[in-house]
Design an enzyme around this catalytic site. Sequence first.
Site, short mmCIF file in Angstrom:
data_model
loop_
_atom_site.label_atom_id
_atom_site.label_comp_id
_atom_site.label_asym_id
_atom_site.label_seq_id
_atom_site.Cartn_x
_atom_site.Cartn_y
_atom_site.Cartn_z
N SER A 1 -5.07 13.48 -3.84
CA SER A 1 -4.32 12.89 -5.25
C SER A 1 -4.98 12.71 -6.41
CB SER A 1 -3.36 11.52 -4.71
OG SER A 1 -4.17 10.67 -4.51
N GLU B 1 -19.89 14.67 12.92
CA GLU B 1 -18.46 14.38 13.13
C GLU B 1 -17.67 15.53 13.34
OE1 GLU B 1 -16.66 11.66 13.37
OE2 GLU B 1 -17.40 10.14 12.23
N TYR C 1 -0.87 19.95 -4.01
CA TYR C 1 0.19 19.54 -4.89
C TYR C 1 0.55 20.58 -5.63
CZ TYR C 1 -0.90 15.12 -2.58
OH TYR C 1 -1.34 13.99 -1.58
N LYS D 1 -12.20 16.26 3.44
CA LYS D 1 -11.17 15.41 2.21
C LYS D 1 -11.95 14.39 1.78
CE LYS D 1 -6.89 12.87 2.28
NZ LYS D 1 -5.86 12.36 3.07
N ARG E 1 -1.87 6.43 -2.53
CA ARG E 1 -1.57 4.81 -2.15
C ARG E 1 -0.08 4.48 -2.61
NH1 ARG E 1 -7.44 2.16 -1.36
NH2 ARG E 1 -8.24 3.49 0.41
N LYS F 1 -13.54 13.18 6.42
CA LYS F 1 -12.81 12.53 5.45
C LYS F 1 -13.58 11.09 4.73
CE LYS F 1 -8.33 10.03 5.17
NZ LYS F 1 -7.13 9.49 5.71
#
Length: 324
Positions: free
Chosen positions: A275, A234, A314, A249, A207, A197
């Site tokens: 977003s 990671e 979305y 992400k 946000r 991420k």
Amino acid sequence: MSFPVERPRRLRQSPALRRLVAETRLHPADLILPVFVREGIHQPQPIGSMPGVVQHSMDSLLDVAREVVAEGLGGIMIFGVPRDKDAVGSGADDPDGILNQALAQVRDVVGDDTVVMADLCLDEFTDHGHCGVLDDRGAVDNDATLERYAAMALAQADAGAHVLGLSGMMDGQIGYVREALDAAGHVDTVLLAYAAKYASAFYGPFREAVDSSLVGDRKTYQQDPANLTESLREVRLDLAEGADLVMVKPALPYLDVVRAVAEVSDVPVSAYQVSGEYAQIEAAAAHGWIERERAALEALTSIRRAGAQQVLTYYALDVPRWLS
């Protein structure tokens, strides 16, 4: 006259032929719909920077969960927007908190007909907007945060979430939460590790969606956009700690990371079309600069082509209509 020996165009000459030989396909079952549920509202509230996306009331959340099932989507990822926040994100593990209540009610409505996923992070619940507990210097305290994540995980599992999406990027978070869940008898709860991420500029509209209180940035725990090898490290750590799924992400600006993770991961790889990616398409389409449907489908196809088996987007409820 010399003619080409090979004619690849033969396989592109009609929609039927192109469909027959397509190497990558979108399917509703590959898609996960992220949704926001806000405490204390009775009607959905539009999010200005994300046209068509809303902060849901509990009633409208349940309606959209039913749509997710009806359209055959892979799942629904729920983010909570609480009325009150504090330094340790107390609402995150409160059984009566907005997120845990939403998880319980959605699970009651959909049962096992779709996958109910919970965002497991403190940022929506803390008054400072960080993804963890702060120490005396104002830095995120990794190990104190793990204790809060474990409490949050137990609350979400008790509420009925099938999958917990650990998005905070704390060291050791998967192993710590897995141990806590197993000790409490939640051995079947699935852990989705946000393994890569990035500290991205593409989160801006999100946000607004969660009424973030963040001042500053998250660069001390989210990944540096310049790095790939570090992300693969990671991923390896999360896999070793027991991650059932891993996440990259954002998605489109990091397709090389999606591909690299898919090549080393022995569990399914997800990617989040965040977003800012959504807002870019919406803004350009609103100006008539691009075709909304074609651009969205092209972006999603590229994410799948890069190696993501599941995509959070979305556009998830739009895609079945577009494909039909």
